[in-house]
Design a protein around this motif. Structure first.
Motif, PDB file in Angstrom:
ATOM      1  N   LYS A  47     101.726   0.667 -30.249  1.00  0.00           N
ATOM      2  CA  LYS A  47     101.017  -0.679 -30.912  1.00  0.00           C
ATOM      3  C   LYS A  47      99.862  -0.433 -31.254  1.00  0.00           C
ATOM      4  O   LYS A  47      99.020   0.356 -30.819  1.00  0.00           O
ATOM      5  CB  LYS A  47     101.417  -1.543 -30.103  1.00  0.00           C
ATOM      6  CG  LYS A  47     102.843  -2.119 -29.566  1.00  0.00           C
ATOM      7  CD  LYS A  47     103.547  -2.746 -30.675  1.00  0.00           C
ATOM      8  CE  LYS A  47     105.189  -3.034 -30.273  1.00  0.00           C
ATOM      9  NZ  LYS A  47     105.763  -3.699 -31.418  1.00  0.00           N
ATOM     10  N   THR A  51      96.347  -5.261 -31.238  1.00  0.00           N
ATOM     11  CA  THR A  51      97.689  -6.135 -30.954  1.00  0.00           C
ATOM     12  C   THR A  51      97.547  -6.395 -29.171  1.00  0.00           C
ATOM     13  O   THR A  51      97.945  -7.509 -29.058  1.00  0.00           O
ATOM     14  CB  THR A  51      98.955  -5.619 -31.237  1.00  0.00           C
ATOM     15  OG1 THR A  51      98.901  -5.272 -32.706  1.00  0.00           O
ATOM     16  CG2 THR A  51     100.112  -6.254 -31.095  1.00  0.00           C
ATOM     17  N   VAL A  52      97.476  -5.373 -28.624  1.00  0.00           N
ATOM     18  CA  VAL A  52      97.555  -5.270 -27.155  1.00  0.00           C
ATOM     19  C   VAL A  52      96.556  -6.428 -26.650  1.00  0.00           C
ATOM     20  O   VAL A  52      96.616  -7.178 -25.722  1.00  0.00           O
ATOM     21  CB  VAL A  52      97.500  -3.905 -26.375  1.00  0.00           C
ATOM     22  CG1 VAL A  52      97.296  -4.326 -24.896  1.00  0.00           C
ATOM     23  CG2 VAL A  52      98.498  -3.321 -26.755  1.00  0.00           C
ATOM     24  N   TRP A  55      97.422 -10.069 -27.186  1.00  0.00           N
ATOM     25  CA  TRP A  55      98.305 -10.382 -25.844  1.00  0.00           C
ATOM     26  C   TRP A  55      97.435 -10.824 -24.632  1.00  0.00           C
ATOM     27  O   TRP A  55      97.794 -11.590 -23.909  1.00  0.00           O
ATOM     28  CB  TRP A  55      99.335  -9.334 -25.553  1.00  0.00           C
ATOM     29  CG  TRP A  55     100.100  -8.956 -26.799  1.00  0.00           C
ATOM     30  CD1 TRP A  55     100.589  -9.367 -27.612  1.00  0.00           C
ATOM     31  CD2 TRP A  55     101.138  -7.527 -26.654  1.00  0.00           C
ATOM     32  NE1 TRP A  55     101.585  -8.931 -28.686  1.00  0.00           N
ATOM     33  CE2 TRP A  55     101.662  -7.776 -28.060  1.00  0.00           C
ATOM     34  CE3 TRP A  55     100.947  -6.593 -26.063  1.00  0.00           C
ATOM     35  CZ2 TRP A  55     102.625  -6.758 -28.589  1.00  0.00           C
ATOM     36  CZ3 TRP A  55     101.691  -5.441 -26.430  1.00  0.00           C
ATOM     37  CH2 TRP A  55     102.694  -5.441 -27.707  1.00  0.00           C
ATOM     38  N   PRO A  62     103.766 -11.261 -27.134  1.00  0.00           N
ATOM     39  CA  PRO A  62     104.550 -10.009 -27.536  1.00  0.00           C
ATOM     40  C   PRO A  62     106.013 -10.631 -27.552  1.00  0.00           C
ATOM     41  O   PRO A  62     106.427 -11.681 -26.799  1.00  0.00           O
ATOM     42  CB  PRO A  62     104.593  -8.957 -26.225  1.00  0.00           C
ATOM     43  CG  PRO A  62     104.065 -10.053 -25.229  1.00  0.00           C
ATOM     44  CD  PRO A  62     103.291 -11.022 -25.797  1.00  0.00           C
ATOM     45  N   THR A  66     109.484  -6.339 -26.371  1.00  0.00           N
ATOM     46  CA  THR A  66     108.138  -5.789 -26.022  1.00  0.00           C
ATOM     47  C   THR A  66     107.523  -5.969 -24.770  1.00  0.00           C
ATOM     48  O   THR A  66     107.236  -5.029 -23.971  1.00  0.00           O
ATOM     49  CB  THR A  66     106.957  -6.155 -27.119  1.00  0.00           C
ATOM     50  OG1 THR A  66     107.609  -5.980 -28.376  1.00  0.00           O
ATOM     51  CG2 THR A  66     105.656  -5.577 -26.739  1.00  0.00           C
TER      52      THR A  66
END
Length: 85
Positions: A47, A51-52, A55, A62, A66
């Motif tokens: 990813k 994006t992480v 989260w 997610p 995921t």
């Protein structure tokens, strides 16, 4: 009438994070406990690091698949990642 209102309020409610969402700062805390970074997790999951990051800061959630993968990669119970209030 009330049917239309019920219909729209149903969808409005769907937009709030579900009770099984990643608990605020929980992912970040697990990463710190394991001396791992969001960048490392992103690489493990294939990813984008941003994006992480989203989260971790609870900007987005997610998918359930995921989330299962995150738990596997971090070797934690999925319950450790979710807000089960």
């Amino acid at each position: 009438g009330s049917v239309t209102m019920d219909f729209f309020s149903f969808f409005r409610k769907k937009q709030t994070p579900p009770s099984g969402s990643v608990a605020k700062d929980r992912l970040k805390l697990v990463l710190v406990e394991q001396k791992r970074t969001g960048k490392w997790l992103a690489e493990q999951l294939g990813k984008d690091p941003s994006t992480v990051s989203k989260w971790s800061s609870n900007v987005t959630q997610p998918t359930l698949d995921t989330l299962v993968n995150i738990a596997k990669v971090l070797d934690v119970d999925i319950k450790d990642l979710i807000n089960n209030k």
